[in-house]
Design a protein around this motif. Structure first.
Motif, PDB file in Angstrom:
ATOM      1  N   MET A 201      13.117   3.673  -4.076  1.00 47.47           N
ATOM      2  CA  MET A 201      12.474   2.703  -3.182  1.00 47.47           C
ATOM      3  C   MET A 201      12.487   3.190  -1.742  1.00 47.47           C
ATOM      4  O   MET A 201      11.612   2.857  -0.948  1.00 47.47           O
ATOM      5  N   GLY A 202      13.475   4.020  -1.422  1.00 49.16           N
ATOM      6  CA  GLY A 202      13.542   4.593  -0.078  1.00 49.16           C
ATOM      7  C   GLY A 202      12.319   5.432   0.254  1.00 49.16           C
ATOM      8  O   GLY A 202      11.980   5.603   1.432  1.00 49.16           O
ATOM      9  N   GLN A 203      11.637   5.946  -0.769  1.00 51.59           N
ATOM     10  CA  GLN A 203      10.407   6.715  -0.524  1.00 51.59           C
ATOM     11  C   GLN A 203       9.375   5.870   0.208  1.00 51.59           C
ATOM     12  O   GLN A 203       8.663   6.374   1.079  1.00 51.59           O
ATOM     13  N   ILE A 204       9.302   4.598  -0.125  1.00 46.72           N
ATOM     14  CA  ILE A 204       8.357   3.689   0.529  1.00 46.72           C
ATOM     15  C   ILE A 204       8.704   3.581   2.009  1.00 46.72           C
ATOM     16  O   ILE A 204       7.849   3.750   2.889  1.00 46.72           O
ATOM     17  N   HIS A 205       9.966   3.310   2.286  1.00 46.15           N
ATOM     18  CA  HIS A 205      10.404   3.094   3.664  1.00 46.15           C
ATOM     19  C   HIS A 205      10.325   4.370   4.503  1.00 46.15           C
ATOM     20  O   HIS A 205       9.896   4.329   5.658  1.00 46.15           O
ATOM     21  N   ARG A 206      10.705   5.485   3.907  1.00 45.93           N
ATOM     22  CA  ARG A 206      10.625   6.756   4.646  1.00 45.93           C
ATOM     23  C   ARG A 206       9.176   7.127   4.919  1.00 45.93           C
ATOM     24  O   ARG A 206       8.850   7.634   5.998  1.00 45.93           O
ATOM     25  N   PHE A 207       8.281   6.852   3.970  1.00 45.01           N
ATOM     26  CA  PHE A 207       6.854   7.089   4.167  1.00 45.01           C
ATOM     27  C   PHE A 207       6.351   6.306   5.381  1.00 45.01           C
ATOM     28  O   PHE A 207       5.495   6.769   6.129  1.00 45.01           O
TER      29      PHE A 207
ATOM     30  N   TYR B 275      11.458  -4.137   4.458  1.00 48.99           N
ATOM     31  CA  TYR B 275      10.597  -3.512   5.473  1.00 48.99           C
ATOM     32  C   TYR B 275      10.375  -4.465   6.639  1.00 48.99           C
ATOM     33  O   TYR B 275      10.540  -4.090   7.809  1.00 48.99           O
ATOM     34  N   LEU B 276      10.018  -5.705   6.340  1.00 53.40           N
ATOM     35  CA  LEU B 276       9.762  -6.701   7.378  1.00 53.40           C
ATOM     36  C   LEU B 276      10.962  -6.845   8.308  1.00 53.40           C
ATOM     37  O   LEU B 276      10.830  -6.749   9.536  1.00 53.40           O
ATOM     38  N   ASN B 277      12.133  -7.053   7.750  1.00 54.58           N
ATOM     39  CA  ASN B 277      13.319  -7.298   8.560  1.00 54.58           C
ATOM     40  C   ASN B 277      13.859  -6.044   9.229  1.00 54.58           C
ATOM     41  O   ASN B 277      14.534  -6.137  10.259  1.00 54.58           O
ATOM     42  N   ALA B 278      13.553  -4.878   8.698  1.00 57.98           N
ATOM     43  CA  ALA B 278      13.968  -3.630   9.347  1.00 57.98           C
ATOM     44  C   ALA B 278      13.272  -3.448  10.691  1.00 57.98           C
ATOM     45  O   ALA B 278      13.789  -2.756  11.577  1.00 57.98           O
TER      46      ALA B 278
ATOM     47  N   GLU C  63       0.827  -1.209   0.000  1.00 59.83           N
ATOM     48  CA  GLU C  63       0.000   0.000   0.000  1.00 59.83           C
ATOM     49  C   GLU C  63       0.863   1.262   0.000  1.00 59.83           C
ATOM     50  O   GLU C  63       0.566   2.232  -0.699  1.00 59.83           O
ATOM     51  N   ALA C  64       1.943   1.252   0.764  1.00 63.04           N
ATOM     52  CA  ALA C  64       2.842   2.416   0.798  1.00 63.04           C
ATOM     53  C   ALA C  64       3.484   2.641  -0.566  1.00 63.04           C
ATOM     54  O   ALA C  64       3.652   3.783  -0.997  1.00 63.04           O
ATOM     55  N   SER C  65       3.812   1.568  -1.257  1.00 65.48           N
ATOM     56  CA  SER C  65       4.377   1.680  -2.595  1.00 65.48           C
ATOM     57  C   SER C  65       3.386   2.324  -3.555  1.00 65.48           C
ATOM     58  O   SER C  65       3.745   3.205  -4.348  1.00 65.48           O
TER      59      SER C  65
END
Length: 140
Positions: free
Chosen positions: A106-112, A80-83, A36-38
Protein backbone atom coordinates in the motif's frame (compact mmCIF):
# COMPACT_ATOMS: atom_id res chain seq x y z
CA UNK A 1 -3.55 13.62 -15.87
CA UNK A 2 -0.02 12.44 -16.32
CA UNK A 3 1.75 10.74 -13.41
CA UNK A 4 3.59 13.99 -12.66
CA UNK A 5 0.36 15.99 -12.67
CA UNK A 6 -1.30 13.47 -10.37
CA UNK A 7 1.69 13.56 -8.01
CA UNK A 8 1.57 17.37 -8.01
CA UNK A 9 -1.97 17.17 -6.62
CA UNK A 10 -0.44 16.24 -3.26
CA UNK A 11 1.35 19.58 -3.03
CA UNK A 12 -1.74 21.47 -4.21
CA UNK A 13 -3.94 19.70 -1.68
CA UNK A 14 -1.41 20.32 1.12
CA UNK A 15 -1.46 24.03 0.30
CA UNK A 16 -5.23 24.09 0.19
CA UNK A 17 -5.43 22.36 3.58
CA UNK A 18 -2.85 24.75 5.07
CA UNK A 19 -4.90 27.73 3.87
CA UNK A 20 -8.30 26.42 4.99
CA UNK A 21 -7.44 23.99 7.82
CA UNK A 22 -10.44 21.95 6.70
CA UNK A 23 -10.08 18.37 5.52
CA UNK A 24 -13.77 18.18 4.61
CA UNK A 25 -13.22 20.60 1.75
CA UNK A 26 -10.64 18.34 0.11
CA UNK A 27 -11.87 14.84 1.00
CA UNK A 28 -13.49 14.11 -2.39
CA UNK A 29 -10.44 15.18 -4.34
CA UNK A 30 -8.09 13.28 -1.99
CA UNK A 31 -10.07 10.08 -2.32
CA UNK A 32 -10.15 10.49 -6.11
CA UNK A 33 -6.38 11.05 -6.23
CA UNK A 34 -5.78 8.01 -4.02
CA UNK A 35 -8.11 5.86 -6.10
CA UNK A 36 -6.32 6.80 -9.31
CA UNK A 37 -2.86 6.32 -7.78
CA UNK A 38 -3.91 2.87 -6.59
CA UNK A 39 -5.02 1.93 -10.07
CA UNK A 40 -1.75 3.15 -11.57
CA UNK A 41 0.57 1.57 -9.01
CA UNK A 42 -1.19 -1.62 -7.92
CA UNK A 43 -3.79 -2.11 -10.64
CA UNK A 44 -6.45 -1.98 -7.90
CA UNK A 45 -9.39 0.41 -8.13
CA UNK A 46 -11.34 1.14 -4.95
CA UNK A 47 -14.96 -0.01 -5.24
CA UNK A 48 -17.70 2.41 -4.17
CA UNK A 49 -18.24 0.44 -0.95
CA UNK A 50 -14.54 0.87 -0.16
CA UNK A 51 -14.85 4.62 -0.67
CA UNK A 52 -17.71 4.55 1.84
CA UNK A 53 -15.50 2.57 4.22
CA UNK A 54 -12.85 5.26 3.89
CA UNK A 55 -15.40 7.92 4.78
CA UNK A 56 -16.47 5.92 7.84
CA UNK A 57 -12.87 5.52 9.02
CA UNK A 58 -12.20 9.20 8.46
CA UNK A 59 -15.16 10.01 10.72
CA UNK A 60 -13.50 8.11 13.61
CA UNK A 61 -15.84 5.15 13.26
CA UNK A 62 -15.18 1.46 12.70
CA UNK A 63 -15.96 -0.02 9.30
CA UNK A 64 -16.67 -3.73 9.60
CA UNK A 65 -15.53 -5.64 6.55
CA UNK A 66 -15.12 -9.34 5.96
CA UNK A 67 -11.91 -11.05 4.95
CA UNK A 68 -11.07 -10.22 1.36
CA UNK A 69 -13.24 -7.10 1.13
CA UNK A 70 -10.26 -4.78 0.99
CA UNK A 71 -9.71 -3.28 4.45
CA UNK A 72 -6.05 -2.72 3.65
CA UNK A 73 -6.89 -0.80 0.49
CA UNK A 74 -9.66 1.16 2.26
CA UNK A 75 -7.15 2.47 4.82
CA UNK A 76 -5.15 4.18 2.06
CA UNK A 77 -7.96 6.71 1.54
CA UNK A 78 -8.14 8.38 4.98
CA UNK A 79 -4.39 7.80 5.45
CA UNK A 80 -3.56 9.93 2.40
CA UNK A 81 -6.09 12.60 3.37
CA UNK A 82 -4.85 12.92 6.95
CA UNK A 83 -1.17 12.73 5.98
CA UNK A 84 -1.64 16.10 4.26
CA UNK A 85 -1.95 17.71 7.72
CA UNK A 86 1.73 16.84 8.36
CA UNK A 87 0.82 15.39 11.77
CA UNK A 88 1.64 11.81 10.79
CA UNK A 89 -0.72 8.89 10.32
CA UNK A 90 -0.38 5.50 12.00
CA UNK A 91 -1.94 2.40 10.51
CA UNK A 92 -1.97 -0.38 13.09
CA UNK A 93 -2.14 -4.05 12.15
CA UNK A 94 -2.09 -7.17 14.31
CA UNK A 95 1.48 -8.30 13.65
CA UNK A 96 4.84 -7.39 12.16
CA UNK A 97 4.27 -9.46 9.03
CA UNK A 98 1.09 -7.57 8.06
CA UNK A 99 2.63 -4.20 8.89
CA UNK A 100 5.61 -4.98 6.65
CA UNK A 101 3.46 -6.36 3.86
CA UNK A 102 1.13 -3.37 3.91
CA UNK A 103 3.94 -0.82 4.09
CA UNK A 104 5.51 -2.36 1.00
CA UNK A 105 2.32 -2.86 -1.02
CA UNK A 106 0.00 0.00 0.00
CA UNK A 107 2.99 2.26 0.54
CA UNK A 108 3.46 2.22 -3.24
CA UNK A 109 0.34 4.37 -3.53
CA UNK A 110 1.57 6.92 -1.01
CA UNK A 111 5.13 7.03 -2.32
CA UNK A 112 3.79 7.49 -5.86
CA UNK A 113 1.93 10.54 -4.54
CA UNK A 114 5.06 12.01 -2.93
CA UNK A 115 4.53 10.91 0.66
CA UNK A 116 6.92 8.76 2.66
CA UNK A 117 6.10 5.68 4.67
CA UNK A 118 7.60 4.18 7.77
CA UNK A 119 7.48 0.76 9.39
CA UNK A 120 7.62 -0.17 13.06
CA UNK A 121 8.62 -3.71 13.96
CA UNK A 122 8.75 -5.31 17.40
CA UNK A 123 12.51 -5.68 17.68
CA UNK A 124 13.46 -2.23 16.33
CA UNK A 125 15.78 -0.02 18.29
CA UNK A 126 14.54 3.30 19.64
CA UNK A 127 16.37 5.35 16.98
CA UNK A 128 14.94 3.23 14.17
CA UNK A 129 11.46 3.67 15.61
CA UNK A 130 11.91 7.43 15.92
CA UNK A 131 12.96 7.72 12.27
CA UNK A 132 10.01 5.65 11.09
CA UNK A 133 7.48 7.49 13.25
CA UNK A 134 8.58 10.70 11.50
CA UNK A 135 7.16 9.39 8.19
CA UNK A 136 3.97 10.80 6.69
CA UNK A 137 2.32 7.39 7.11
CA UNK A 138 3.67 4.75 9.49
CA UNK A 139 2.62 1.12 9.46
CA UNK A 140 2.78 -0.48 12.92
Amino acid sequence: MSNSELRAKTFQLKRKYQAEKNLSSIISECFAVTREASLRTLGLRHFDVQLLGGLVLNNNKIAEMRTGEGKTLVATLPAYLNALTKKGVHIVTVNDYLAGRDQISMGQIHRFLGLNTGLIQEKMLFRERQKNYDADITYV
